[in-house]
Write a protein that holds these residues in place. Sequence first.
Motif, PDB file in Angstrom:
ATOM      1  N   ASN A  32     102.229 -24.349  40.368  1.00  0.00           N
ATOM      2  CA  ASN A  32     104.047 -24.889  40.191  1.00  0.00           C
ATOM      3  C   ASN A  32     104.232 -22.873  40.200  1.00  0.00           C
ATOM      4  O   ASN A  32     106.009 -22.710  41.221  1.00  0.00           O
ATOM      5  CB  ASN A  32     104.405 -24.410  38.673  1.00  0.00           C
ATOM      6  CG  ASN A  32     103.860 -25.371  37.597  1.00  0.00           C
ATOM      7  OD1 ASN A  32     104.370 -26.726  38.436  1.00  0.00           O
ATOM      8  ND2 ASN A  32     103.574 -25.651  36.480  1.00  0.00           N
ATOM      9  N   THR A  33     103.872 -21.993  40.280  1.00  0.00           N
ATOM     10  CA  THR A  33     104.407 -20.622  40.953  1.00  0.00           C
ATOM     11  C   THR A  33     104.447 -21.086  42.273  1.00  0.00           C
ATOM     12  O   THR A  33     105.394 -20.565  43.389  1.00  0.00           O
ATOM     13  CB  THR A  33     103.473 -19.940  40.344  1.00  0.00           C
ATOM     14  OG1 THR A  33     103.335 -19.423  39.469  1.00  0.00           O
ATOM     15  CG2 THR A  33     104.186 -18.399  40.900  1.00  0.00           C
ATOM     16  N   PHE A  34     103.153 -21.192  42.944  1.00  0.00           N
ATOM     17  CA  PHE A  34     103.016 -21.492  44.558  1.00  0.00           C
ATOM     18  C   PHE A  34     104.159 -22.270  45.335  1.00  0.00           C
ATOM     19  O   PHE A  34     105.119 -22.436  46.026  1.00  0.00           O
ATOM     20  CB  PHE A  34     101.699 -22.888  44.970  1.00  0.00           C
ATOM     21  CG  PHE A  34     101.686 -23.319  45.981  1.00  0.00           C
ATOM     22  CD1 PHE A  34     101.765 -21.824  46.884  1.00  0.00           C
ATOM     23  CD2 PHE A  34     102.018 -23.780  46.098  1.00  0.00           C
ATOM     24  CE1 PHE A  34     101.593 -22.596  48.263  1.00  0.00           C
ATOM     25  CE2 PHE A  34     101.312 -24.413  47.954  1.00  0.00           C
ATOM     26  CZ  PHE A  34     101.590 -24.010  48.693  1.00  0.00           C
ATOM     27  N   ALA A  46      95.737 -11.412  47.826  1.00  0.00           N
ATOM     28  CA  ALA A  46      96.989 -11.398  46.723  1.00  0.00           C
ATOM     29  C   ALA A  46      97.903 -12.931  47.071  1.00  0.00           C
ATOM     30  O   ALA A  46      98.107 -13.291  48.479  1.00  0.00           O
ATOM     31  CB  ALA A  46      97.933 -10.192  46.740  1.00  0.00           C
ATOM     32  N   PRO A  47      98.808 -13.286  46.239  1.00  0.00           N
ATOM     33  CA  PRO A  47      99.352 -14.249  46.544  1.00  0.00           C
ATOM     34  C   PRO A  47     100.791 -13.859  47.417  1.00  0.00           C
ATOM     35  O   PRO A  47     101.198 -12.487  47.818  1.00  0.00           O
ATOM     36  CB  PRO A  47     100.919 -14.617  45.229  1.00  0.00           C
ATOM     37  CG  PRO A  47      99.406 -13.735  43.711  1.00  0.00           C
ATOM     38  CD  PRO A  47      98.902 -12.602  44.879  1.00  0.00           C
ATOM     39  N   GLU A  78     107.478 -20.352  44.752  1.00  0.00           N
ATOM     40  CA  GLU A  78     107.492 -19.559  45.687  1.00  0.00           C
ATOM     41  C   GLU A  78     108.390 -20.056  47.198  1.00  0.00           C
ATOM     42  O   GLU A  78     108.642 -19.300  48.115  1.00  0.00           O
ATOM     43  CB  GLU A  78     106.569 -18.674  45.617  1.00  0.00           C
ATOM     44  CG  GLU A  78     106.278 -17.417  44.399  1.00  0.00           C
ATOM     45  CD  GLU A  78     107.503 -16.683  43.890  1.00  0.00           C
ATOM     46  OE1 GLU A  78     107.551 -15.808  45.526  1.00  0.00           O
ATOM     47  OE2 GLU A  78     107.593 -16.332  43.132  1.00  0.00           O
ATOM     48  N   LEU A  79     107.515 -20.922  47.396  1.00  0.00           N
ATOM     49  CA  LEU A  79     107.460 -22.060  48.697  1.00  0.00           C
ATOM     50  C   LEU A  79     108.850 -22.445  48.755  1.00  0.00           C
ATOM     51  O   LEU A  79     109.647 -21.938  50.202  1.00  0.00           O
ATOM     52  CB  LEU A  79     106.744 -22.958  48.442  1.00  0.00           C
ATOM     53  CG  LEU A  79     106.348 -23.967  49.989  1.00  0.00           C
ATOM     54  CD1 LEU A  79     105.940 -22.184  51.167  1.00  0.00           C
ATOM     55  CD2 LEU A  79     105.126 -24.626  50.262  1.00  0.00           C
ATOM     56  N   GLN A  80     109.227 -22.637  47.861  1.00  0.00           N
ATOM     57  CA  GLN A  80     110.566 -23.321  48.067  1.00  0.00           C
ATOM     58  C   GLN A  80     111.583 -22.172  47.899  1.00  0.00           C
ATOM     59  O   GLN A  80     112.614 -22.349  49.177  1.00  0.00           O
ATOM     60  CB  GLN A  80     110.993 -23.746  46.733  1.00  0.00           C
ATOM     61  CG  GLN A  80     112.370 -24.769  47.134  1.00  0.00           C
ATOM     62  CD  GLN A  80     112.588 -25.793  45.838  1.00  0.00           C
ATOM     63  OE1 GLN A  80     111.836 -26.138  44.735  1.00  0.00           O
ATOM     64  NE2 GLN A  80     113.081 -26.636  46.316  1.00  0.00           N
TER      65      GLN A  80
END
Length: 85
Positions: free
Chosen positions: A38-40, A5-6, A43-45
């Motif tokens: 893009n989501t990665f 899961a992310p 979320e990382l930011q």
Amino acid sequence: MAATAPLKGLELVDCARANAKQGTETAANLCGYGADLNTFKHELQQACQSMGVQFNELTDLITDQQKMLTIGEGEIVAPDSPSEL
């Protein structure tokens, strides 16, 4: 091994940092985001911002120690032969 899961928060930052040298696509996949770059990145930011870590791009997470290991800087200190141990 890729996350099932992310990942979020500290786990995401740790995973991204550990895989940053392998590139964004690989890091995103191993952190559970697959091809959703893009989501990665978003979320990382957010995770970095909540931790007070400066983040503009994935390479910002590579530590100076990791860079030195890659570059090969430093001096190896070792005896010339096993008998000199």
